[in-house]
Structure formats: structure tokens, C-alpha cells
Design an enzyme around this catalytic site. Sequence first.
Site, PDB file in Angstrom:
ATOM      1  N   HIS A   1     -63.020  11.093  86.896  1.00  0.00           N
ATOM      2  CA  HIS A   1     -62.280  10.028  87.431  1.00  0.00           C
ATOM      3  C   HIS A   1     -60.833  10.366  87.857  1.00  0.00           C
ATOM      4  O   HIS A   1     -60.133  11.522  87.831  1.00  0.00           O
ATOM      5  CB  HIS A   1     -61.963   8.950  86.047  1.00  0.00           C
TER       6      HIS A   1
ATOM      7  N   ASP B   1     -58.207   8.483  88.326  1.00  0.00           N
ATOM      8  CA  ASP B   1     -56.682   7.876  87.827  1.00  0.00           C
ATOM      9  C   ASP B   1     -56.231   8.593  86.668  1.00  0.00           C
ATOM     10  O   ASP B   1     -56.858   9.661  85.978  1.00  0.00           O
ATOM     11  CB  ASP B   1     -57.117   6.482  87.276  1.00  0.00           C
TER      12      ASP B   1
ATOM     13  N   GLU C   1     -60.593   4.753  84.798  1.00  0.00           N
ATOM     14  CA  GLU C   1     -60.872   5.172  83.595  1.00  0.00           C
ATOM     15  C   GLU C   1     -60.216   4.707  82.295  1.00  0.00           C
ATOM     16  O   GLU C   1     -60.561   4.616  81.374  1.00  0.00           O
ATOM     17  CB  GLU C   1     -61.353   6.548  83.478  1.00  0.00           C
ATOM     18  N   GLU C   2     -58.990   4.932  82.306  1.00  0.00           N
ATOM     19  CA  GLU C   2     -57.805   4.915  81.406  1.00  0.00           C
ATOM     20  C   GLU C   2     -57.722   3.655  80.996  1.00  0.00           C
ATOM     21  O   GLU C   2     -56.878   3.535  79.766  1.00  0.00           O
ATOM     22  CB  GLU C   2     -56.683   5.879  81.791  1.00  0.00           C
TER      23      GLU C   2
ATOM     24  N   ASP D   1     -64.693  15.612  81.777  1.00  0.00           N
ATOM     25  CA  ASP D   1     -63.624  14.974  81.491  1.00  0.00           C
ATOM     26  C   ASP D   1     -63.273  15.243  79.752  1.00  0.00           C
ATOM     27  O   ASP D   1     -62.931  14.494  78.948  1.00  0.00           O
ATOM     28  CB  ASP D   1     -63.911  13.400  81.259  1.00  0.00           C
TER      29      ASP D   1
END
Length: 500
Positions: free
Chosen positions: A79, A81, A149-150, A175
Amino acid sequence: MENNRILSGLEPASVMAFFEDICAIPHVSGDEGRIADYIEAFARARGLSCYRDAVHNLFVKRPATEGHETAPAVMLQGHTDMVGEKTADSTHDFATDGLKLKVDTDGWISATDTTLGGDDGIAVAMMLAILDNPPEPHPAIECLFTVSEETGLEGAWAFDPVAAGATARTMINLDSEAEGIITAGCSGGMRTDILVHVTCEPAEGIAVKVTLDGFTGGHSGVEIHEGHTNAIKAMGRILGALTEAYDFALISLNGGGKDNAIPRDCTVTVALRDVNCAESFARAVDAEAALLRCEPNMIPADKTFTCTAEILPETPALCMDDKSTFAVLSLLTLVRDGVLSMSAHVKGLVAHSRNLGIVKTLADGEGKPSVVKLSMSTRSASNSHLDDSERELEVLAVAITSDGANATHRARYPGWDFAPVSPLRDLWTAVSEEMYGITPRVEVIHAGLECGILCDKLGEMDIISVGPDMRDIHTPREMLSAPSVERTYRLVCEVLRELS
């Protein structure tokens, strides 16, 4: 991309160059447009197929090495972000400023006074390096760069594999944050907001501002069991104890920054109705903080937290009335936080947890405090746990808040079930043993990954999640090991060769 090239002496040079470029571009959750522009320009410059959707997910494909076109495609995924957290005295602006990188003598990379975004910027950098100069031979490589994602895995939810032209049924998610570990399953989760609509009245007496700061914080999934003190809950404990001896009303209450990060700080301003009690109140705050500091279950790193009680020269015009103050303090006391249950089947695995990550006082159009908002993240691999948490928080909200408002839930995502048979997992293990003499440990984690969502969208998938060593992600102490990046990158490349 112009920067100071702090990482120029580290290997792999291409990965570090891309990572430094990424760190120079603001890319916190919800602000991934500029990093998407960078990746899209990269792909176009190399003639690679690039699909970009409305939320800035990108899907970039490189064809297989000539003669290896019949090998099944492999997807790499990460991801774009990052979590934007900074120290209390930092002036960094995540909307405009690049990160200030530094490297210690052991090759640990960090950023000055902020999170580093190694989660998951290093995955993006490794994927770009592979697309730029792939190992030979290699199968068709499909790289999926997701957003946000976060904050609830929104990018994975929005991704349309049909529109993107995804064909891979083997995926390496990049990740994870520990070399030598294969993650093969994870929890699901959801976010919940509880809004307390408050009523204000003229403030009487003297205002006192209490600040708790310097707790270690941490990741609300993989570190929830490590005993990190929640600053918001700590403030609730102190205030709850003081209600027995002092007559005060809340003016404002703010703490934490992300619902998926254990909060490190919290600040409250109260109106103390008896002006002659201000000094005594401040001493009582210090005494309660001292009791908290002496708790035998407080981890040593949290015992160095700071507590200040400042008597303000002026008292704001308005404060919350008694009913509103009671509702807010009751919620802080009663909402469950931390580990809720442990797995009965996997030793040491958290089964169900909750993190009260943010409390914020919101004002109306006239600038008057109108709402106190509590935001939290609940995690479990069990849907029944998540269903039960929804009911629990709704009942709590109705019981406490004066207007009977329900808790609102958002960004719920599924867990990723462990697969007993995984050829990809076996291959990664064999290559790791051959290259480094290390047999990876296979784990299921109490944190959210996009793998469960992508499995649902893409059909039956063989997936592993791996990554280099990182420390203290989601905090300004975040660090990334450059030597571990090099080993992990070489391992990814060798697995791709094998899969060709």
C-alpha cells in the site's frame, strides 16, 4: 526527484533510491494522489501497462521473460499510504513536507521526529525496483499498489480486478515487518465512532489544563498485547479519581491521532468551580499520575511519561454542563480497551482486541463545543467477535449519551484464513533455507492485512505476507533495517525466478 540522497550508500541501491523518492512525497492516508502520480509516471516512462482507478489504486504489469510466457503470473502487493505521527514539538506538516531521513551505524533508517512510512513505503520501493529491473528469468509480474490501507483498507475494497486485468492467483504481500517470518493469516476488524452531543453553559471558576504525554504508543494490532499504556484511558482514570473530591466541568478533551495507533498523549481542560482549589487540584493530578506510574504492570518505557497541570490565566467562556461531563467521563471509564480475549488454540495469539485511539472535542458553527467524538479500532478473526463488539458499543452509547445516539461502525474488513496447503509458502521456505540457512516461522497475526479482501475479490489465491525488519511502526520511533531490506529483496527476486 531531488533530495539529499541520505540512503545513497545502502543496498540494494535501486530500492533505496525509490524509497528515498517516496519519502520525499507526502503520502499519508487519504492523500495518495501525488505518490500515485509518481508511480504512474514511472510506469509510462518504461512502457508498462498501468491501470489507475478513481481512488488512486494502481495496477502495473510487466510481461514475462521471453520463453516463460506460460508460467502463471505472480502478483506483488503493498500500500502507498503511511501513518502520519510526529512528536509533540515537531513542526512537520504531512500535507506539504517530505520526511527527513537518517541512518544509524547499524543501518537502521528512521525519520526525524516523525513516522518513517516503512510501512509500507519499502514494499512500494521493492515493487518499483523489480518492475524497473526484474530478475531473469521471471513470470508475468502484476504489481498492485493500494491506497488508504491504514484507515480501513479502503483501497483494497475499491479495487476492481476485472477492470485492472488481474490474472495472478499467486500473491506475495509485502506488508509484514519481521524478516524470517511468513504471515499466513490475519484478523479482521472495524472502526467505531461514538458521538457524545454535549450541552454547554457559562464556565465558572478557574481553568486548569492537564496534559499527559510521552507514552510509547504503538501498533494497535501486533503490539496491543505488549502492555503499552493508552494515554486516553489513563486520562480517564485520573479524571475519574478526581471527581470524588473536586467539582469541575469539562471544557475540552483531545488525545491520540489514529484509531489504529495506541495513543501517546491526551490533553484536557476543565473549569474548576472553586478557584481556591486550583493548587490542590494540580497536586492531586500529580498524585494520581504518580500512582499510575507505580502500577506494577506498566512497562518501564511508559513510566517516563510526563504529566503537567497548568492553571490558565483566563477561563474560557463556556464549559460542558454536568450531565455532558458525566457522560464523557463515564464513556472513558467504561469503554473496554486493549486485549479482550486470547486465542484458545494458538498460544500467545490475541483473539479479540480494541484500541480507543482518538478522542476529540468538536465545535459547532459558532465555535461552541458541541460533540465529543471517540474513535476506536476493534480486531478479531472471528465475525462473531466483531458482531458482539458492535452490539456492546451500541448499548454503551445508548446507555451513556443523553440523546440516545448509537455508535456508528465503518470500514469493517474480513480476516484472512490460514491455508493448510500453500505451494508458495513451501517455496519461500525452501529458497530462504538455501540462501540464508533460515527456516522461516509461519505465523497468524492479530493485525489487518488486505489479503482477506483480495482473496474474496480474486478467487482462490495462494498468498503469503513477508517483509523486512521494522521497529515501532505507527510511532515517531519507527525504524527500518537496511540490511534486512537487502536480504528480503534478494529473496523475493529469487522466488520470482523459481516461479518462472
